[in-house]
Design an enzyme around this catalytic site. Structure first.
Site, PDB file in Angstrom:
ATOM      1  N   ARG A  99       0.836  -1.188   0.000  1.00 27.01           N
ATOM      2  CA  ARG A  99       0.000   0.000   0.000  1.00 27.01           C
ATOM      3  C   ARG A  99       0.886   1.259   0.000  1.00 27.01           C
ATOM      4  NH1 ARG A  99      -4.696  -0.891   4.411  1.00 27.01           N
ATOM      5  NH2 ARG A  99      -5.501   1.013   3.392  1.00 27.01           N
ATOM      6  N   SER A 145      -6.192   9.761  -0.629  1.00 24.05           N
ATOM      7  CA  SER A 145      -6.866   9.337   0.594  1.00 24.05           C
ATOM      8  C   SER A 145      -6.809  10.442   1.641  1.00 24.05           C
ATOM      9  CB  SER A 145      -6.200   8.076   1.146  1.00 24.05           C
ATOM     10  OG  SER A 145      -6.641   7.808   2.460  1.00 24.05           O
ATOM     11  N   ASP A 292     -16.008   3.866   2.020  1.00 22.19           N
ATOM     12  CA  ASP A 292     -16.015   2.650   2.841  1.00 22.19           C
ATOM     13  C   ASP A 292     -17.379   1.975   2.918  1.00 22.19           C
ATOM     14  OD1 ASP A 292     -13.335   2.601   3.381  1.00 22.19           O
ATOM     15  OD2 ASP A 292     -13.497   3.647   5.302  1.00 22.19           O
ATOM     16  N   LYS A 319      -7.020  -0.413  -0.415  1.00 21.73           N
ATOM     17  CA  LYS A 319      -7.429  -0.721   0.954  1.00 21.73           C
ATOM     18  C   LYS A 319      -6.813  -2.056   1.381  1.00 21.73           C
ATOM     19  CE  LYS A 319     -10.256   2.826   1.727  1.00 21.73           C
ATOM     20  NZ  LYS A 319     -10.164   3.716   2.897  1.00 21.73           N
ATOM     21  N   ARG A 323     -10.692  -3.710  -3.118  1.00 21.86           N
ATOM     22  CA  ARG A 323     -12.092  -3.991  -2.788  1.00 21.86           C
ATOM     23  C   ARG A 323     -12.998  -4.044  -4.010  1.00 21.86           C
ATOM     24  NH1 ARG A 323     -12.491  -0.479   2.874  1.00 21.86           N
ATOM     25  NH2 ARG A 323     -11.579  -2.111   4.176  1.00 21.86           N
ATOM     26  N   ARG A 366     -14.299  -5.772   6.134  1.00 27.24           N
ATOM     27  CA  ARG A 366     -15.488  -5.208   5.484  1.00 27.24           C
ATOM     28  C   ARG A 366     -16.084  -6.164   4.452  1.00 27.24           C
ATOM     29  NH1 ARG A 366     -16.190  -0.354   7.570  1.00 27.24           N
ATOM     30  NH2 ARG A 366     -14.401   0.994   8.012  1.00 27.24           N
ATOM     31  N   LYS A 390     -10.979  -8.436  14.430  1.00 27.13           N
ATOM     32  CA  LYS A 390      -9.954  -7.400  14.526  1.00 27.13           C
ATOM     33  C   LYS A 390     -10.565  -6.003  14.467  1.00 27.13           C
ATOM     34  CE  LYS A 390      -6.605 -10.375  12.167  1.00 27.13           C
ATOM     35  NZ  LYS A 390      -5.774 -10.529  10.938  1.00 27.13           N
TER      36      LYS A 390
END
Length: 409
Positions: A99, A145, A292, A319, A323, A366, A390
């Site tokens: 990332r 971001s 999100d 992410k 995603r 997620r 988590k």
């Protein structure tokens, strides 16, 4: 751990759920508390992200492993860069090393920070030797971001000359920026946000205060999804939420009106009621300010048999997993007609849902939580379901309390 999920015996639900404090607010306040120790925090998130943030802030020298916590990586990079006599190596999971962090590192270097890459240029792990940062002007691309932007804003009051931050281009994360500035205001820090320029004044001390973390709106999204897929008359109350939230994901209360879910507030509760079925077959959502919740919305639409076109999703590529591709893969397993680009998702209306499908989580909480409400429409398996603990340790218990059948297989 693999879970088998199936629906309650009846889908007219009346229940109450308590949700832990927002990770976004918690991690911001934890950093501010490290800078100004007379701040106290109530209703702190019990997520893994907040836990690693707390542990990281206590380390003065050596290695700081933040696992999968992207917010902690960005915030701690700025924090340690501005702390004299601290020398650390920030690292994380394999995914974390993929990332990008370069934009933030370059911004901090322009302020005088000493940061070096351990392995690959532009990616963690990074070694940081904390210094007093005397320069006070920096620029960042406006469409990155918001965590990069917030990382700089959070350390700004501790800098001798404060900070003047110019955002270049079209800003896409205004709610999260305003959340950060709102929390700074709550502890007495003066700031301004005019056009594309943000200024934060320096502050050596703040008055003692207790900051109460609002519960997480992105976590509320999964219960919005459940209510949307349940019978008319379903009602779920969530605590603790504010009518005038600082969180960008609070836009849920407007979005889910399209799916027949009405939102009301009573004391510190938000009450979700299913009052109607969707009137349209396809919906358009621009989610640059709340990416999100895109996974939850996509799954909700599929569960309701309606289509959607979502834009502003460019940050989902970096992410915990990619995603957008993960959503495409898993919804396709269930029979969804779906396509994605690097920043959009399109789902065509479809009434057919394949059953007994095993959903992969990609080590991303997620993914597991967004797909869980589909148990209302089909029997579902969730692989590596422990990843949820988590971020939201009580989620599977909350599902059981709503009378879903949650079985380890």
């Amino acid at each position: 751990m693999k879970l088998h999920l199936s629906a309650p015996s009846q889908t007219l639900i009346k229940s109450e759920v308590k949700i832990t404090g927002s990770k976004s607010e918690s991690n911001r306040l934890l950093l501010l508390q490290a800078l100004f120790p007379n701040i106290k925090i109530n209703n702190l998130s019990n997520s893994d992200d907040a836990e690693v943030m707390q542990k990281g802030l206590l380390i003065g020298n050596g290695e700081v492993d933040i696992h999968h916590a992207g917010t902690a990586m960005r915030f701690l990079t700025a924090y340690f860069a501005s702390q004299e006599n601290k020398e650390v190596t920030l690292t994380g999971s394999k995914r974390m090393t993929e990332r990008p962090i370069k934009v933030l590192v370059e911004a901090l270097r322009s302020l005088g920070a000493e940061i070096n890459y351990v392995n690959n240029e532009g990616y963690p792990p990074i070694s940081i030797k904390g210094k007093k940062l005397l320069k006070h002007k920096v620029s960042l691309p406006a469409d990155i971001s918001s965590q990069y932007i917030s990382a700089l804003l959070l350390i700004a009051p501790s800098l001798e000359n404060g900070l003047e931050l110019e955002l270049v281009g079209k800003i896409t994360s205004v709610p999260y920026i305003k959340m950060t500035l709102g929390l700074l205001s709550q502890i007495g820090v003066v700031s301004s946000f005019v056009g594309n320029t943000i200024k934060v004044s320096p502050k050596t001390t703040v008055e003692p205060s207790t900051q109460v973390v609002e519960s997480d709106w992105s976590s509320a999204s999964y219960f919005y999804s459940i209510v949307a897929m349940c019978d008319i008359g379903t009602e779920i109350s969530l605590t603790a939420y504010n009518r005038n939230s600082l969180q960008g994901d609070s836009v849920l209360k407007e979005i889910y009106k399209d799916f027949g879910v009405e939102t009301s507030f009573q004391d510190h509760q938000v009450i979700l009621r299913k009052t109607a079925n969707p009137k349209n077959t396809t919906f358009n959502f621009e989610l640059a300010n709340a990416p999100d919740i895109a996974q939850t919305i996509a799954v909700t639409c599929f569960g309701l048999g309606v289509g959607c076109h979502m834009t502003g999703l460019h940050t989902l590529k970096i992410k915990e997993t990619d995603r957008l591709e993960a959503l495409k893969t898993e919804l396709t397993k269930l029979g969804a007609p779906i396509s994605v680009t690097d920043k959009t998702l399109t789902l065509e209306p479809s009434k057919k849902i394949k059953g007994e499908i095993a959903i992969d989580t990609y080590n991303d909480h997620r993914m597991a939580m967004a797909f869980a409400p589909l148990a209302l429409k089909t029997s579902l398996f969730v692989n590596d379901a422990e990843v949820v603990s988590k971020s939201y340790p009580d989620f599977w218990e909350d599902m059981k309390n709503l009378k879903f059948k949650v079985q380890t297989v």
